[in-house]
Design an enzyme around this catalytic site. Structure first.
Site, PDB file in Angstrom:
ATOM      1  NE  ARG A  49      -3.496  -1.929   3.026  1.00 18.87           N
ATOM      2  CZ  ARG A  49      -4.065  -2.284   4.217  1.00 18.87           C
ATOM      3  NH1 ARG A  49      -4.081  -1.271   5.193  1.00 18.87           N
ATOM      4  NH2 ARG A  49      -5.061  -3.315   4.311  1.00 18.87           N
ATOM      5  CG  ASP A  51      -0.443   5.654   3.828  1.00 18.86           C
ATOM      6  OD1 ASP A  51      -1.059   4.641   3.720  1.00 18.86           O
ATOM      7  OD2 ASP A  51       0.190   6.058   4.921  1.00 18.86           O
ATOM      8  CE1 TYR A 109       6.905   3.953   0.399  1.00 15.64           C
ATOM      9  CE2 TYR A 109       7.856   2.038   1.430  1.00 15.64           C
ATOM     10  CZ  TYR A 109       6.835   2.729   0.957  1.00 15.64           C
ATOM     11  OH  TYR A 109       5.447   2.073   0.740  1.00 15.64           O
ATOM     12  NE  ARG A 194       3.031  11.344   5.723  1.00 14.32           N
ATOM     13  CZ  ARG A 194       1.780  11.374   5.636  1.00 14.32           C
ATOM     14  NH1 ARG A 194       0.871  10.210   5.182  1.00 14.32           N
ATOM     15  NH2 ARG A 194       1.222  12.426   5.974  1.00 14.32           N
TER      16      ARG A 194
END
Length: 250
Positions: A49, A51, A109, A194
């Site tokens: 997933r 966001d 990421y 994050r």
């Protein structure tokens, strides 16, 4: 027959990857395009997933369908049909047992930060006007590799069975006119990257010492970590699969 699809997207217009009611998602748009072109309902299973507002430079998904003779032609037609912010790189036949999500064993990421006003980063990076201590931020980032339970960085009220993640790399670098944080793990929790970046930025501006990362992680409390930085600076850049599954490519 099972097919793997490699694609990328700029996430500003989407409420993340996964289908949800009353909100536009990347999965919905991709499934609609495939179903239209193949003239049959197609469901895709993503590698994971992302966001709302998060981007993906490299994403994979699989779908099942009958024999497709010309995959290059399908890629061409998909890219002509899809909006400009989603692009398909390739589609390949795989063994029926291969799974886009469960067979992925590593994900990477990047988070982009810029410190001088730049209109080209307005929708693609996070602006931080205060001076940042990159050495301290990297000292704190390296401590992440000493831990495995990252509940303190997870979004509250999630349905995960475990908060254990194997973080294998975490580092800040200066790249041209931006700062880039790269983190690699076997899996990530919702909102984890994050929240990690927000905490490391607190270290960078001197709000906390690097070694306080240990205390924050031990607390298992989301309120002890830093605020979540905006989604627009986050990119999924790499999804890694075992080499042997591609040896079975048909």
């Amino acid at each position: 027959m099972r097919y793997f699809i490699q694609f990328s997207y700029f996430g500003k217009a989407y409420h993340g990857w996964q289908n949800q009611p009353n909100a536009l998602t990347v999965q919905e748009v991709l499934e609609k395009a495939l179903s239209t072109l193949l003239r049959q309902k197609v469901e895709v299973v993503g590698a994971g997933r992302t966001d709302t507002g998060v981007h993906a430079k490299e994403m994979f998904a699989h779908f099942d369908f009958n024999e497709i003779e010309d995959l290059e032609e399908l890629v061409y037609r998909l890219n002509a049909f899809l909006p400009e912010d989603i692009a398909v790189q390739q589609i390949c036949r795989m063994s029926q047992e291969v799974h886009a999500r469960f067979d992925a064993h590593e994900r990477t990421y990047e988070y982009w930060v810029f410190q001088k006003k730049n209109p080209f980063y307005a929708d693609s990076a996070h602006f931080v006007k205060y001076p940042l201590d990159l050495k301290a931020m990297n000292q704190a980032a390296s401590l992440l590799l000493e831990h495995s339970d990252f509940e303190c960085f997870s979004k509250s009220n999630t349905d995960v069975k475990t908060y254990i993640c194997d973080v294998r790399h975490a580092k800040w670098e200066e790249k041209e006119d931006r700062l880039v944080f790269t983190i690699t793990a076997d899996r990530f929790l919702r909102n984890m990257v994050r929240a990690v970046v927000g905490t490391l930025l607190d270290v960078g501006v001197g709000k906390m010492a690097p070694e306080e990362i240990h205390t924050i992680i031990a607390s298992k409390n989301r309120s002890e970590a830093g605020v979540s930085v905006p989604a627009k600076g986050l990119y999924l850049t790499k999804v890694l699969y075992p080499n042997e599954i591609f040896d079975e490519q048909k």
